[in-house]
Design a protein around this motif. Structure first.
Motif, short mmCIF file in Angstrom:
data_model
loop_
_atom_site.label_atom_id
_atom_site.label_comp_id
_atom_site.label_asym_id
_atom_site.label_seq_id
_atom_site.Cartn_x
_atom_site.Cartn_y
_atom_site.Cartn_z
N ALA A 29 68.88 -22.73 -34.68
CA ALA A 29 69.94 -22.71 -35.69
C ALA A 29 71.17 -23.48 -35.23
CB ALA A 29 70.31 -21.27 -36.04
N THR A 30 71.57 -23.34 -33.98
CA THR A 30 72.78 -24.04 -33.53
C THR A 30 72.56 -25.54 -33.40
OG1 THR A 30 72.31 -23.51 -31.21
CG2 THR A 30 73.78 -22.01 -32.41
N ARG A 31 71.31 -25.97 -33.25
CA ARG A 31 71.03 -27.42 -33.22
C ARG A 31 71.31 -28.06 -34.57
NH1 ARG A 31 65.51 -28.66 -30.80
NH2 ARG A 31 66.38 -30.73 -30.53
N TRP A 32 71.24 -27.27 -35.64
CA TRP A 32 71.59 -27.73 -36.99
C TRP A 32 73.00 -28.32 -36.97
CZ3 TRP A 32 69.72 -26.68 -42.16
CH2 TRP A 32 70.69 -26.72 -43.15
N TYR A 33 73.94 -27.59 -36.37
CA TYR A 33 75.34 -28.00 -36.33
C TYR A 33 75.53 -29.18 -35.41
CZ TYR A 33 75.40 -23.68 -38.78
OH TYR A 33 75.11 -22.72 -39.71
N LYS A 87 81.82 -20.76 -34.72
CA LYS A 87 82.76 -19.71 -34.32
C LYS A 87 82.02 -18.44 -33.89
CE LYS A 87 86.56 -21.93 -35.33
NZ LYS A 87 87.58 -22.21 -34.35
N ASP A 88 80.95 -18.08 -34.59
CA ASP A 88 80.17 -16.89 -34.27
C ASP A 88 78.71 -17.12 -34.60
OD1 ASP A 88 82.17 -14.83 -33.51
OD2 ASP A 88 82.88 -15.10 -35.57
N VAL A 89 77.83 -16.49 -33.82
CA VAL A 89 76.40 -16.49 -34.09
C VAL A 89 75.92 -15.05 -33.97
CG1 VAL A 89 74.12 -17.31 -33.36
CG2 VAL A 89 76.12 -18.82 -33.14
N ILE A 90 75.27 -14.58 -35.02
CA ILE A 90 74.73 -13.21 -35.06
C ILE A 90 73.26 -13.34 -35.45
CG2 ILE A 90 74.87 -10.93 -36.13
CD1 ILE A 90 77.82 -11.72 -36.85
N GLU A 91 72.41 -12.62 -34.74
CA GLU A 91 70.98 -12.74 -35.00
C GLU A 91 70.37 -11.37 -35.26
OE1 GLU A 91 67.01 -14.53 -32.84
OE2 GLU A 91 68.92 -14.57 -31.80
N GLN A 92 69.46 -11.34 -36.24
CA GLN A 92 68.68 -10.14 -36.50
C GLN A 92 67.30 -10.60 -36.95
OE1 GLN A 92 70.33 -7.31 -39.23
NE2 GLN A 92 68.63 -5.91 -38.98
N ASP A 94 64.27 -12.67 -37.67
CA ASP A 94 64.08 -14.11 -37.83
C ASP A 94 65.26 -14.78 -38.54
OD1 ASP A 94 63.73 -13.19 -40.41
OD2 ASP A 94 61.75 -14.09 -40.69
N LYS A 95 66.36 -14.06 -38.70
CA LYS A 95 67.54 -14.63 -39.37
C LYS A 95 68.69 -14.79 -38.37
CE LYS A 95 66.33 -13.38 -43.99
NZ LYS A 95 65.19 -12.52 -43.77
N VAL A 96 69.35 -15.95 -38.47
CA VAL A 96 70.49 -16.26 -37.62
C VAL A 96 71.67 -16.58 -38.54
CG1 VAL A 96 71.41 -17.78 -35.82
CG2 VAL A 96 68.96 -17.23 -35.85
N ILE A 125 79.73 -19.87 -43.92
CA ILE A 125 78.79 -18.87 -43.42
C ILE A 125 77.40 -19.33 -43.83
CG2 ILE A 125 78.00 -16.47 -43.50
CD1 ILE A 125 80.78 -16.54 -42.39
N ASP A 126 76.51 -19.46 -42.87
CA ASP A 126 75.13 -19.85 -43.14
C ASP A 126 74.20 -18.79 -42.58
OD1 ASP A 126 75.77 -22.52 -44.14
OD2 ASP A 126 76.27 -22.99 -42.06
N ILE A 127 73.13 -18.52 -43.30
CA ILE A 127 72.06 -17.65 -42.81
C ILE A 127 70.81 -18.52 -42.76
CG2 ILE A 127 70.70 -15.56 -43.14
CD1 ILE A 127 73.01 -14.55 -44.95
N HIS A 128 70.32 -18.74 -41.56
CA HIS A 128 69.12 -19.55 -41.36
C HIS A 128 67.94 -18.63 -41.07
CE1 HIS A 128 71.60 -23.16 -41.05
NE2 HIS A 128 72.36 -22.51 -40.18
N GLU A 129 66.85 -18.80 -41.80
CA GLU A 129 65.62 -18.08 -41.51
C GLU A 129 64.73 -19.01 -40.69
OE1 GLU A 129 61.95 -15.79 -43.79
OE2 GLU A 129 63.52 -16.75 -44.97
N VAL A 130 64.34 -18.55 -39.50
CA VAL A 130 63.58 -19.38 -38.57
C VAL A 130 62.19 -18.79 -38.40
CG1 VAL A 130 63.51 -20.35 -36.24
CG2 VAL A 130 65.73 -19.98 -37.37
N LYS A 131 61.18 -19.62 -38.59
CA LYS A 131 59.79 -19.21 -38.38
C LYS A 131 59.06 -20.34 -37.65
CE LYS A 131 59.51 -16.17 -42.33
NZ LYS A 131 59.04 -14.87 -42.10
N GLY A 132 58.35 -19.99 -36.61
CA GLY A 132 57.59 -21.00 -35.88
C GLY A 132 58.45 -22.09 -35.28
N GLY A 133 59.69 -21.74 -34.92
CA GLY A 133 60.56 -22.71 -34.26
C GLY A 133 61.26 -23.68 -35.20
N LYS A 134 61.15 -23.45 -36.52
CA LYS A 134 61.81 -24.32 -37.49
C LYS A 134 62.54 -23.49 -38.54
CE LYS A 134 59.37 -28.48 -36.84
NZ LYS A 134 59.40 -29.83 -37.32
N ILE A 135 63.60 -24.07 -39.08
CA ILE A 135 64.35 -23.41 -40.14
C ILE A 135 63.58 -23.60 -41.44
CG2 ILE A 135 66.53 -23.35 -41.42
CD1 ILE A 135 67.88 -24.49 -38.86
N VAL A 136 63.24 -22.48 -42.09
CA VAL A 136 62.46 -22.55 -43.33
C VAL A 136 63.33 -22.32 -44.56
CG1 VAL A 136 60.28 -21.90 -42.23
CG2 VAL A 136 61.75 -20.12 -43.20
#
Length: 157
Positions: A29-33, A87-92, A94-96, A125-136
């Protein structure tokens, strides 16, 4: 005393070795930025799934990396000095969730409005769903109301 010192040193070394530098999902997710902030569009292909969905998506935007490349091109040409600071990263699971600050100076037309060469600084504010090492999937909300005021598109800043 020597034993206590040794125990403390081993504990500190273990804590450093186990320090959380971010999960694999958070790193994706942070590589997106980084793609935007460091002008590394090649990262888009590496981190975005072929079926990536942008929510809400601009009308007519294709899914997957091609859609994100359109957004990338529009933002980096409109705001050549574009910066996105995490500024902040929160993970739960498969969502970042990433809270960031977007800044830049408008140099070309934006939303059909000519440039006034003004800077903007907005929160996102972005919520990225990550599956298999990629943002879906990415859900996002940006403070464009403030940004459009700063750019002089909606009244005075």
């Amino acid at each position: 005393m020597k034993q206590l010192l040794s125990t403390l040193l081993l504990s500190a070394a273990g804590a450093l070795a186990n320090a959380d530098t971010g999960s694999a999902n958070a790193q994706v997710a942070t590589r997106w930025y980084q793609a935007f902030d460091k002008r590394e569009p090649a990262l888009i292909e590496q981190i975005v799934d072929a079926r990536w969905v942008d929510i809400p998506s601009p009308e007519g935007m294709p899914p997957g990396p091609e859609g994100l490349k359109q957004i990338y091109t529009m933002l980096t040409s409109t705001f050549p000095d574009l910066r996105i600071e995490i500024k902040d990263v929160i993970e739960q699971g498969d969502k970042v969730v990433v809270r960031s600050e977007i800044s830049g100076t408008q140099k070309t037309a934006f939303l059909g409005m000519p440039t006034k060469n003004r800077p903007l600084r907005i929160q996102a504010i972005d919520i990225h769903e990550v599956k298999g090492g990629k943002i879906v999937r990415t859900w996002h909300t940006e403070d464009w109301m403030t940004g459009l005021h700063q750019l002089g598109i909606l009244g005075s800043p």
